[in-house]
Design an enzyme around this catalytic site. Structure first.
Site, short mmCIF file in Angstrom:
data_model
loop_
_atom_site.label_atom_id
_atom_site.label_comp_id
_atom_site.label_asym_id
_atom_site.label_seq_id
_atom_site.Cartn_x
_atom_site.Cartn_y
_atom_site.Cartn_z
N GLY A 6 40.00 42.72 35.48
CA GLY A 6 40.69 43.99 35.70
C GLY A 6 41.50 44.47 34.52
CB ILE B 216 46.05 34.75 39.43
CG1 ILE B 216 45.16 34.81 40.68
CG2 ILE B 216 46.22 33.29 39.00
CD1 ILE B 216 43.78 34.26 40.49
CB SER C 40 47.56 40.81 36.77
OG SER C 40 47.43 40.85 38.18
CB THR D 6 43.56 45.20 45.17
OG1 THR D 6 42.97 45.67 43.95
CG2 THR D 6 43.33 46.24 46.24
CG ASP E 24 36.23 33.77 31.57
OD1 ASP E 24 36.43 33.40 32.73
OD2 ASP E 24 36.92 34.59 30.98
CB SER F 148 33.54 32.96 40.96
OG SER F 148 34.71 33.68 41.23
#
Lengths: 503, 503
Positions: free
Chosen positions: A178, A207, A209, A213, A266, A274
């Site tokens: 995001g 987590i 940030s 949302t 990553d 995921s």
């Protein structure tokens, strides 16, 4: 083995190791001595009919008395422990999953049941951080075959709850990595649900940030619904906007992400498992993926985005899910507010057609909502965005948003921060860069996401020409102390806007 | 970044996490709040002019007061901390070594300087357990090239002290994956030093076993010598028998082994770097490796042993070290005693030519000493064992052993255990198997290696015919409680000897 030792009694110490289960025992307690347990041993801890495997930290002080033990917060929660509860501690059974992790380290392709074993032991709290880290390292770097990605996705789905819906088309959307303020979800859900497609949306909390949302939606209404309540909301309104954490959809995912994050790994294959495992568990049949590409975003190149897109679509197809992937601009934040309450204001402005609403947020949400609407069998390609715009502009999206909030427990007032401070430009020039990471940092220092009204409001976009003393952004905090944390950080020379003089 | 926060004051909590540096801070302390630190964050901790990177565990109780922090025992030691010391805590600089670990995960061959960076950061306490685990997983399974094994070995040597000796031939021996009781080293060193070759032997203490060679030697004399003292002993006696731990030879090795052990990963390439780095750092020019092969030993097949032998010899050669690898029988313990004092008795019996000395220990030590002696340029192949036997049988080896002990600080009496218990056979039959792991377990429960005289004495060898009620082994302990721990374990049905009735 027969249990020969009297139980140890739990003492609460309040040590938070995040999601690593740790047991604290005196090194000279009768169990450590008789079982030969040293610091870093893996031990089985049982309380009532629950049992976990924890890592032992030994205590060489009077923090614990002879017959006491303690647990890290996570272990305490896994065992539903209470002060004074008696626990028993023993050697854990050898785990088959460790052999499978070793097998993966040695480069073998795992069988479906081997991957399932690893994921089941992960979710049951049997694996140490070291075990999990090794599994991730052995899988990252394109070392999972397509079959293994499929098996991993399935194992992750099977490790938790799975929702089913009585509708031929259940849509969902996801944003990979995001951007600050990119809070399109509440707008998209409102438009899509108003259009008539079923969109049972679960979201995450922040987590690292300043807002997830779910944090932002919590400004408007309750988000920690149980599954029956969520189902009632969706059946009534076609959509919902809830926190996924309480639903136990793909619980393995959070546990893998935690370790990946600390090592900054990553893995594309694990990312695909995921994302898809959460969507499959939520019962989606059609999925739109927003993939912002930019130098400070998660996906930094088109090549990387293309690889991920192909893998996502192919695995999703095997689960019978139709997937569209949209590449978008990841070069700057979207909207003006960063932080739950400030983002909520942006969303509200778009939904109730305020002429001052941030146009980038509106346009990005409409583009994505249009794509989702085109999943509907009757809608021709290219007409979705017009339908989405009509629904938003007619007020039907806002009405649907209010209806969803009311169904989830009632719509709340957006809180206002008591302390604000406006930062002005020190010079005239052009804004050539906006540092997403520094914005996130400042918003968190100001108290976001815990303090709902805290955060940062951006007053000028990228590429603007600004004059000296022109307001650039505004800080919001609920306490003077938090405002000062953010201001101190800025005083240390951290710059959010990079301004170049003249040209 | 400028340091804006008042320091936190250290409080001792005595939490032992083995070798993982952890810092404990209140989650609501001014530093956590202003820096945005959450549980599991990696933070830089500085005290005086030392600085480490530690993992944060947050405290949600009154374990710490507002301006206090604490450290795990390992971090406490790394920083030489004292109660009340003021520490500062900040964000760590991004580590290049993490990029290199990621690069290895993604399958790239590392450059020499990249491997060096990883090892240097490892030794400096900059890497978390998760980082180290990922590096190990990315390297295991034949994923290191020969060049990378060489670079890793060199980086490990360079990470610590390196000894040099004024002799053309400096010999050493190593046993890969020890058997209980296989305590040949003191005998070999005595013979070889008496012969006239230089053998500056450093050994380890027990990690998971009931005794390491250093633990056993400590029964006889001081083993924690500093480098100048060790040098004086070697110059005077040609040999020494000291603990390597205080010398900081290849300190990276212990840190890697700790993580490998918890995950039960034995990477051949890392094992080679581990063994050779310690020997190179100790200044060896000639190296004999004893490799016991057996179903309960570390090396279980000839094929595995051959691969390891070839890799060891080829890497050692690049460092100019001549290496011989001897395959030996790993099917049963060697000698009678398991535990520091009991092993010391076996060694003493062999050295002073007691007719009841365990012949297997004597023969194995002579065979290995003979091989070491043949490193000497004047000695013809095959004649070493006769020379070794002459030196042992003439009493010169025992005299040399006493001289070494005296040079290291004086020879001690071997302590006697106060509590013993003899276990008899429950039936008549043939001993078809001896479980090395269960022996080790019982010896540790009885108090070894901390209690020097504690352990197990085996009274009958493998393949013996025994009658009902014949003594099989004897337990030794320094306290009644420890004796009972060992007896309780045996009462639970754990069998050391597998006896089959008739044939």
């Amino acid at each position: 083995m027969k249990e020969l030792h009297p139980a140890l009694t739990l003492k609460y110490l309040g040590i938070n190791t995040y999601k690593e289960p740790i047991i604290y025992m005196r090194s000279d307690c009768h169990i450590c001595k008789s079982e030969g347990f040293d610091a870093q041993a893996r031990v089985r801890v049982s309380l009532n009919n629950r049992s976990i495997v924890a890592t032992l930290n030994t205590i060489d002080s009077n923090l614990l008395s002879d017959n006491q033990a303690s647990l890290s917060e996570y272990a305490w929660k896994l065992l539903s422990a209470k002060e004074g509860d008696p626990i028993s501690v023993s050697h854990p059974k050898p785990l088959d999953s460790l052999s499978y992790i070793r097998s993966k380290i040695y480069g073998h392709e795992l069988k479906a049941e081997e991957t399932k074993h690893i994921i089941d032991d992960l979710v049951a709290g049997q694996l140490s951080d070291i075990n999990i880290a090794m599994y991730i390292a052995a899988s990252a770097g394109a070392k999972l075959s397509k079959k293994e990605v499929f098996d991993l996705t399935k194992a992750m789905v099977d490790s938790g709850q799975r929702l089913t819906w009585d509708a031929p088309c259940v849509v969902d959307k996801h944003c990979v990595g995001g951007l600050p303020g990119n809070r399109t979800t509440p707008i998209i859900v409102s438009i899509v649900a108003a259009f008539g497609l079923m969109i049972p949306k679960t979201s995450s909390r922040a987590i690292t940030s300043p807002a997830g949302t779910a944090d932002t939606m919590e400004v408007f209404t309750s988000v920690d619904l149980d599954i029956p309540t969520m189902r009632r909301v969706v059946e009534q309104e076609n959509g919902c906007l809830v926190w996924g954490g309480s639903m136990a959809l793909s619980p393995a995912d959070d546990l893998l992400i935690r370790i990946e994050r600390t090592a900054n790994i990553d893995s594309e294959e694990q990312m695909v498992a995921s994302i898809l495992s959460k969507k499959i568990a939520a019962g989606a049949t059609h999925l739109l993926i927003d993939m912002p590409i930019g130098t400070t975003a998660k996906i930094r190149s088109i090549a990387h985005a293309e690889y991920l897109k192909k893998l996502l679509k192919s695995i999703a197809k095997e689960f019978g899910i139709e997937t569209k992937v949209i590449f978008s601009d990841g070069s700057q934040p979207i909207g003006r507010g960063i932080g739950p309450g400030l983002e909520a204001l942006d969303i509200l402005a778009v939904l109730n057609r305020n002429p001052n609403a941030p146009q980038d947020l509106r346009e990005h949400a409409l583009a994505l909502a249009g794509q989702v609407i085109e999943f509907s069998p009757n809608i021709t390609h290219g007409s979705g965005i017009k339908i989405a715009t009509d629904i938003l502009d007619s007020g039907r999206a806002f009405a649907k948003f209010q209806a969803i909030c009311n169904a989830q427990g009632g719509m709340r007032e957006i809180p206002q921060a008591s302390f604000t401070h406006t930062i002005e430009s020190k010079k005239s020039g052009i804004i050539v860069n906006i540092d997403n990471r520094q914005i996130a940092r400042v918003a968190k220092l100001a108290g976001a996401p815990k303090s709902k009204s805290a955060g940062v409001e951006l007053l000028v976009p990228l590429h603007s020409v600004v004059r000296k003393s022109q307001p650039l952004f505004k800080l919001y905090a609920e306490t003077r102390g938090e405002l000062n944390y953010a201001l101190d950080f800025l005083k240390q020379g951290h710059e959010i806007f990079q301004i170049e003089v003249g040209a």
